[in-house]
Enzyme design. Structure first.
Site, PDB file in Angstrom:
ATOM      1  N   CYS A   1     -30.886  81.843 -22.033  1.00 35.59           N
ATOM      2  CA  CYS A   1     -29.473  82.216 -22.112  1.00 35.59           C
ATOM      3  C   CYS A   1     -28.580  81.012 -22.382  1.00 35.59           C
ATOM      4  CB  CYS A   1     -29.034  82.931 -20.838  1.00 35.59           C
ATOM      5  SG  CYS A   1     -29.178  81.921 -19.345  1.00 35.59           S
TER       6      CYS A   1
ATOM      7  N   PHE B   1     -37.672  84.904 -11.688  1.00 38.17           N
ATOM      8  CA  PHE B   1     -36.217  84.680 -11.666  1.00 38.17           C
ATOM      9  C   PHE B   1     -35.497  86.030 -11.613  1.00 38.17           C
ATOM     10  CE2 PHE B   1     -38.301  81.484 -14.350  1.00 38.17           C
ATOM     11  CZ  PHE B   1     -38.013  80.300 -13.674  1.00 38.17           C
TER      12      PHE B   1
ATOM     13  N   ARG C   1     -33.502  95.165 -20.761  1.00 38.29           N
ATOM     14  CA  ARG C   1     -34.180  95.773 -19.612  1.00 38.29           C
ATOM     15  C   ARG C   1     -34.808  97.110 -20.019  1.00 38.29           C
ATOM     16  NH1 ARG C   1     -28.735  94.318 -16.654  1.00 38.29           N
ATOM     17  NH2 ARG C   1     -29.187  92.153 -16.134  1.00 38.29           N
TER      18      ARG C   1
ATOM     19  N   ASP D   1     -36.972  85.408 -17.027  1.00 37.62           N
ATOM     20  CA  ASP D   1     -35.527  85.467 -17.274  1.00 37.62           C
ATOM     21  C   ASP D   1     -34.849  84.363 -16.464  1.00 37.62           C
ATOM     22  OD1 ASP D   1     -32.949  86.209 -17.938  1.00 37.62           O
ATOM     23  OD2 ASP D   1     -32.850  87.806 -16.437  1.00 37.62           O
TER      24      ASP D   1
ATOM     25  N   ASN E   1     -40.351  79.268  -5.568  1.00 37.77           N
ATOM     26  CA  ASN E   1     -39.998  78.538  -6.776  1.00 37.77           C
ATOM     27  C   ASN E   1     -40.990  78.921  -7.863  1.00 37.77           C
ATOM     28  OD1 ASN E   1     -39.916  76.480  -8.827  1.00 37.77           O
ATOM     29  ND2 ASN E   1     -38.841  75.146  -7.395  1.00 37.77           N
TER      30      ASN E   1
END
Length: 406
Positions: free
Chosen positions: A350, A242, A226, A310, A291
């Site tokens: 991730c 996201f 970040r 992300d 979305n």
């Protein structure tokens, strides 16, 4: 080997090689015998077919991961002193690598700290935990009491330990799910604590709902990523996809972005994100419930100078990697097309099943299909409080890249 009173588990040659390489899991098919019978969650000594000591592990007949390695030292009994040493080493490591972020970080990261299945996140004076292995579960009272004592010894006040054991994987270990404050002698007033905690990360304040937020309530692993995004956000029109509770968006806004649009499909998450923006007095960020897959094709090219992707993990198993890659490619290709020349893309995955090689191959394919050239500015991973243990590929899960579109 000389008996220590533990059961003896004989494992296959394959398991022996895996343990020697640093991996701490032995699957049910790799255990050839265990004598005498071992109670689930108890330690046993692991030996090869010749009877040579390899390691000490927690045993669990209910789990496909039959043995979880906790030591390779035959002279190290699994007692209270064992757990205190592991915890002290974990805490000392975080004090060294996190500096001023020590008050808000992951204190224990499972196998990477030699404590399999245990996660402990620190949010100021509250610890939030997940216990995903039976061996740790049976010792959790002494583990958490010891951890609180270690922190208090360092002058760090801890008011309570909150358990987030609301994950289905506990059933695979023969454990029930549940949440709540852990009753402890050292924190007798914990039950009266609110479960909405305010933390500070990178100078930004956040509401963290430790009872209902995802996982332990807040994703600590992206804190330095970040900061990396914030360094390039000044004066730019930013799209944060996201956004969840707004962390990347708020870092960009605080850094002086001209405007920030933060998008998430969850209105509940956006409600917290709006509260976080208000908490920090940031008025250059707007929130949109949508979305991302549907939104990106509708946006005008050149409307944003910096796009942040992300997403949640698109796969949690090897069986769905192909579909995950398609999802990652779609959003990255769309983002690359949206950016004008000189625009910036921050993108990540991730999921540890999507390796760095797979992720980079996907990015190259997306860039080729979008007809764009990328200039890599940074390649990053998770923050150092989520250490990567070599030999345990599952601990190297976060891939994070910043590119400029040429």
């Amino acid at each position: 080997m000389k008996s220590r009173g533990y059961s003896i588990a004989v494992v296959s040659r394959r398991a022996e090689q895996s343990i020697a390489g640093g991996h701490p899991w032995v699957y049910d098919s790799e255990v050839q015998s265990i004598q005498p019978a071992c109670a689930d969650g108890m330690p046993c000594d692991v030996v090869n077919s010749a009877g040579k000591y390899i390691a000490t592990a927690f045993y669990n007949s209910s789990s496909k991961i039959r043995l979880r390695i906790i030591s390779t030292n035959v002279n190290e009994p699994v007692d209270a002193a064992f757990f205190e040493r592991r915890l002290r080493r974990a805490v000392d490591y975080r004090r060294s690598v996190m500096g001023e972020q020590f008050s808000c970080c992951r204190l224990v990261f499972g196998d990477a700290d030699g404590l399999p299945g245990l996660t402990v996140d620190r949010f100021g004076d509250v610890l939030v935990t997940q216990t995903l292995s039976l061996g740790i579960e049976l010792h959790k009272q002494e583990i958490f009491s010891s951890l609180v004592a270690i922190l208090r010894e360092m002058g760090e006040d801890i008011r309570g330990v909150y358990e987030r054991n609301d994950v289905s994987v506990r059933r695979l270990e023969g454990m029930e799910q549940g949440v709540g404050w852990l009753p402890m002698d050292c924190t007798p007033d914990a039950a009266a604590l609110p479960t909405d905690v305010i933390i500070t990360e990178n100078g930004i304040k956040y509401h963290v709902d430790i009872a209902n937020g995802q996982k332990t309530g807040f994703f600590l692993d992206q804190k330095f990523n970040r900061q990396a995004v914030a360094r390039i956000a000044k004066g730019k029109r930013v799209l944060d996809c996201f956004t969840h509770t707004g962390s990347f968006a708020l870092n960009a806004a605080r850094a002086g972005a001209e405007s920030v649009t933060a998008v998430d499909i969850s209105e509940d998450a956006l409600s917290t994100a709006r509260a976080n923006a208000a908490l920090n007095g940031l008025d250059n960020v707007d929130f949109l419930c949508a979305n991302v897959f549907d939104l990106l094709p509708t946006l005008k090219k050149g409307a944003y100078d910096l796009i942040i992707l992300d997403p949640p993990a698109f796969t949690k198993s090897r069986a769905t990697i192909e579909n995950a890659i398609k999802g990652y490619k779609e959003i990255n290709l769309r983002a690359m097309k949206l950016l004008a020349g000189g625009g910036w893309l921050a993108t990540c995955s991730c999921s540890h099943f999507v390796t760095d090689t797979l992720f980079c191959d996907m990015l190259r394919s997306a860039a080729a299909d979008a007809g764009v050239r990328l200039r890599q500015a940074e390649a990053r991973q998770q923050a150092a409080d989520h250490p990567i243990a070599w030999g345990i590929p599952e601990t190297a899960y976060l891939k994070f890249y910043i590119f400029q579109k040429m």
